[in-house]
Scaffold this motif. Structure first.
Motif, PDB file in Angstrom:
ATOM      1  N   ALA A 121       7.043   2.238   9.186  1.00  0.00           N
ATOM      2  CA  ALA A 121       7.861   2.858   8.145  1.00  0.00           C
ATOM      3  C   ALA A 121       8.387   1.808   7.179  1.00  0.00           C
ATOM      4  N   GLY A 122       8.819   0.672   7.718  1.00  0.00           N
ATOM      5  CA  GLY A 122       9.304  -0.401   6.871  1.00  0.00           C
ATOM      6  C   GLY A 122       8.234  -0.935   5.941  1.00  0.00           C
ATOM      7  N   PHE A 123       6.999  -1.005   6.428  1.00  0.00           N
ATOM      8  CA  PHE A 123       5.906  -1.475   5.573  1.00  0.00           C
ATOM      9  C   PHE A 123       5.666  -0.507   4.418  1.00  0.00           C
ATOM     10  N   VAL A 124       5.669   0.786   4.717  1.00  0.00           N
ATOM     11  CA  VAL A 124       5.479   1.788   3.662  1.00  0.00           C
ATOM     12  C   VAL A 124       6.591   1.682   2.632  1.00  0.00           C
ATOM     13  N   ILE A 125       7.816   1.517   3.089  1.00  0.00           N
ATOM     14  CA  ILE A 125       8.946   1.390   2.167  1.00  0.00           C
ATOM     15  C   ILE A 125       8.781   0.161   1.290  1.00  0.00           C
ATOM     16  N   ALA A 126       8.398  -0.958   1.902  1.00  0.00           N
ATOM     17  CA  ALA A 126       8.246  -2.192   1.138  1.00  0.00           C
ATOM     18  C   ALA A 126       7.185  -2.060   0.057  1.00  0.00           C
ATOM     19  N   VAL A 127       6.142  -1.277   0.335  1.00  0.00           N
ATOM     20  CA  VAL A 127       5.042  -1.138  -0.620  1.00  0.00           C
ATOM     21  C   VAL A 127       5.390  -0.154  -1.739  1.00  0.00           C
ATOM     22  N   ILE A 128       6.065   0.947  -1.394  1.00  0.00           N
ATOM     23  CA  ILE A 128       6.202   2.056  -2.345  1.00  0.00           C
ATOM     24  C   ILE A 128       7.557   2.104  -3.043  1.00  0.00           C
ATOM     25  N   ALA A 129       8.628   1.673  -2.389  1.00  0.00           N
ATOM     26  CA  ALA A 129       9.977   1.883  -2.939  1.00  0.00           C
ATOM     27  C   ALA A 129      10.162   1.361  -4.358  1.00  0.00           C
ATOM     28  N   PRO A 130       9.679   0.151  -4.700  1.00  0.00           N
ATOM     29  CA  PRO A 130       9.931  -0.328  -6.069  1.00  0.00           C
ATOM     30  C   PRO A 130       9.280   0.541  -7.128  1.00  0.00           C
ATOM     31  N   ALA A 131       8.022   0.945  -6.908  1.00  0.00           N
ATOM     32  CA  ALA A 131       7.355   1.792  -7.891  1.00  0.00           C
ATOM     33  C   ALA A 131       7.988   3.172  -7.940  1.00  0.00           C
TER      34      ALA A 131
ATOM     35  N   LEU B 292      13.696  -2.551  -5.628  1.00  0.00           N
ATOM     36  CA  LEU B 292      13.505  -3.927  -5.183  1.00  0.00           C
ATOM     37  C   LEU B 292      14.514  -4.300  -4.102  1.00  0.00           C
ATOM     38  N   TYR B 293      15.731  -3.798  -4.248  1.00  0.00           N
ATOM     39  CA  TYR B 293      16.778  -4.044  -3.255  1.00  0.00           C
ATOM     40  C   TYR B 293      16.350  -3.522  -1.889  1.00  0.00           C
ATOM     41  N   ALA B 294      15.809  -2.300  -1.876  1.00  0.00           N
ATOM     42  CA  ALA B 294      15.322  -1.726  -0.616  1.00  0.00           C
ATOM     43  C   ALA B 294      14.145  -2.511  -0.075  1.00  0.00           C
ATOM     44  N   THR B 295      13.231  -2.925  -0.971  1.00  0.00           N
ATOM     45  CA  THR B 295      12.037  -3.633  -0.542  1.00  0.00           C
ATOM     46  C   THR B 295      12.366  -4.991   0.052  1.00  0.00           C
ATOM     47  N   THR B 296      13.198  -5.774  -0.641  1.00  0.00           N
ATOM     48  CA  THR B 296      13.530  -7.089  -0.112  1.00  0.00           C
ATOM     49  C   THR B 296      14.272  -6.974   1.209  1.00  0.00           C
TER      50      THR B 296
END
Length: 444
Positions: A68-78, A382-386
């Motif tokens: 789930a964290g990987f998906v968030i890191a990939v998609i959240a900024p866009a 970006l905040y969520a991704t980092t």
């Protein structure tokens, strides 16, 4: 800078106070997912009662949350950029919150048999992904209902409402569902019905308290084209995100440094709550009910701390609050390393909890102060991704310290090291530098 953070919804009248209260009710309701589903009730049910063994369940839960964290890191900024482009933070907050609520309702079908483990893990993972997406839009709305003079207070109020909402719901569920032999709606231990009803009631709680902000949050003017084929639009947004990161490295270096520093210390803060129950049970002999009581007390302390710190945030700025909070947490966690007395752990846990809220709230305030409204979704994405990018750090350091020193309380040292690194990284960050560089670009 003040002009970039002021929006039509940022007046100080009673109408805007109502908007802020309605906005904070989402935090109040969202605690049903964080405190009840993820931390104190349903996830432990999955690993202890649904899984074949607790070790297998914990491992599977860890892998599902990592995915789930990987998906968030990939998609959240866009996803945040897409919300910015169409001016649709309120729409996307509603969509993503609705999906989270549906996953919580779905947990009712997870019976206490290993056959249902992967259904439960899938629902938790999907809920976690869309909860993070919802928070991107939620934080973007905060930028539009505040101004630089009260953003710290508003951010702290939201965090405080979340903690208070969590403890209120935990107490209600403890009294009505968990403790009675036959609880509310016939809740019992048969087929895990007690915990499945908890999931349904938590979903209803979130849905009810999420509605006010969806009706009262201000709209925003679209800053770009949001139509076209969804996949092409998403790829275009991501290409823009890559360009944004490259630009940040050269012209918004301080903002980028803030993202890195906050990712580290926020992961340490998350680890405090993740392993508090483990330490309480393993090193201090707390019973299950005592751990829940600890959770309630921790929410009270963290909520009070977040609300009180909002006053200091608006007067001194978010950075002093973050630094002071991290220092107190590091010093307050040291006694755990040297004492196996339950009273010592209680005192330390409450001190840490009281400071966690202010650091979290002021971190969000810090970003809000340096973010223009038209980039709110992008920056909070970006905040969520980092934050997710280093989510392994706290757990890894916790485990490594235990491996090296051979006793469970030593894991605290690993978490404190992560927090110390985050403290060292945030100290040189200048909160006003991004605004100056942004104004220079606009003037040029």
């Amino acid at each position: 800078m003040a002009s970039t953070l002021t929006s039509p919804g940022s007046s100080t009248g009673s109408g805007n106070r109502l908007r802020i209260f309605n906005w904070a009710l989402w935090d109040w309701g969202s605690a049903s997912f964080n405190a009840v589903i993820i931390t104190f009730v349903f996830a432990p049910y999955l690993t202890k009662s649904v899984a074949a063994t607790e070790e297998a369940g914990s491992s599977a839960l860890g892998w599902s949350m990592a995915a789930a964290g990987f998906v968030i890191a990939v998609i959240a900024p866009a996803a945040g950029t897409r919300a910015d482009a169409g001016g649709r933070h309120r729409l996307w907050l509603g969509v993503h919150t609705g999906i989270v609520v549906l996953t919580m309702f779905g947990l009712f079908f997870v019976r206490d048999s290993p056959d249902y483990l992967w259904l439960g893990l899938l629902l938790l993972a999907v809920g976690s992904v869309f909860f993070e997406f919802a928070e991107v839009s939620y934080n973007g709305i905060m930028v539009r209902i505040t101004d630089p003079g009260n953003v710290g207070k508003v951010s702290g109020f939201g965090w405080g409402m979340g903690y208070v909402g969590g403890l209120v719901l935990l107490v209600i569920l403890l009294v009505l569902v968990i403790q009675p032999e036959v609880g509310f709606l016939g809740a019992s231990d048969e087929e895990g019905l007690r915990f499945r009803i908890v999931a349904v009631l938590s979903a209803v709680w979130f849905a009810i308290f999420a509605l006010p902000v969806l009706f009262s949050a201000p709209g925003a003017k679209a800053k770009g084209t949001s139509g076209g084929h969804p996949i092409r639009a998403f790829l275009s947004d991501y290409a823009g995100l890559v360009r944004r990161l490259i630009r940040m490295w050269s012209t918004e270096h301080q903002t980028l440094r803030f993202f890195i520093a906050s990712a580290v210390f926020r992961d340490g803060l998350a680890a405090i709550f993740s392993f508090a129950g483990v330490l309480a049970a393993g090193s201090y002999g707390f019973s299950a009910s005592e751990i829940i009581i600890l959770g309630v007390a921790a929410n009270v302390a963290a909520g009070a701390g977040a609300m009180i710190a909002g006053w200091f945030d608006d007067r001194l700025g978010p950075k002093p609050v973050i630094i002071a909070g991290l220092i107190v947490i590091i010093l307050g966690g040291l006694p755990i390393l040297f004492s196996a007395e339950a009273a010592v752990f209680w005192v330390c846990a409450l001190i840490l909890s009281f400071c966690v809220g202010p650091v979290q709230a002021s971190s969000r305030s810090f970003l809000a102060r340096i973010t223009p409204p038209e980039s709110a979704g992008e920056n909070f994405g970006l905040y969520a991704t980092t934050g997710r990018a280093v989510s392994f750090l706290g757990p890894a350091m916790f485990a490594l310290a235990i491996t090296i020193f051979g006793f469970q309380r030593a894991g605290t040292l690993g978490i404190l090291i992560v927090l110390a690194i985050g403290l060292a990284l945030i100290i040189p960050v200048r909160p006003d530098a991004p605004a100056r560089s942004m104004q220079a670009r606009l003037q040029g």
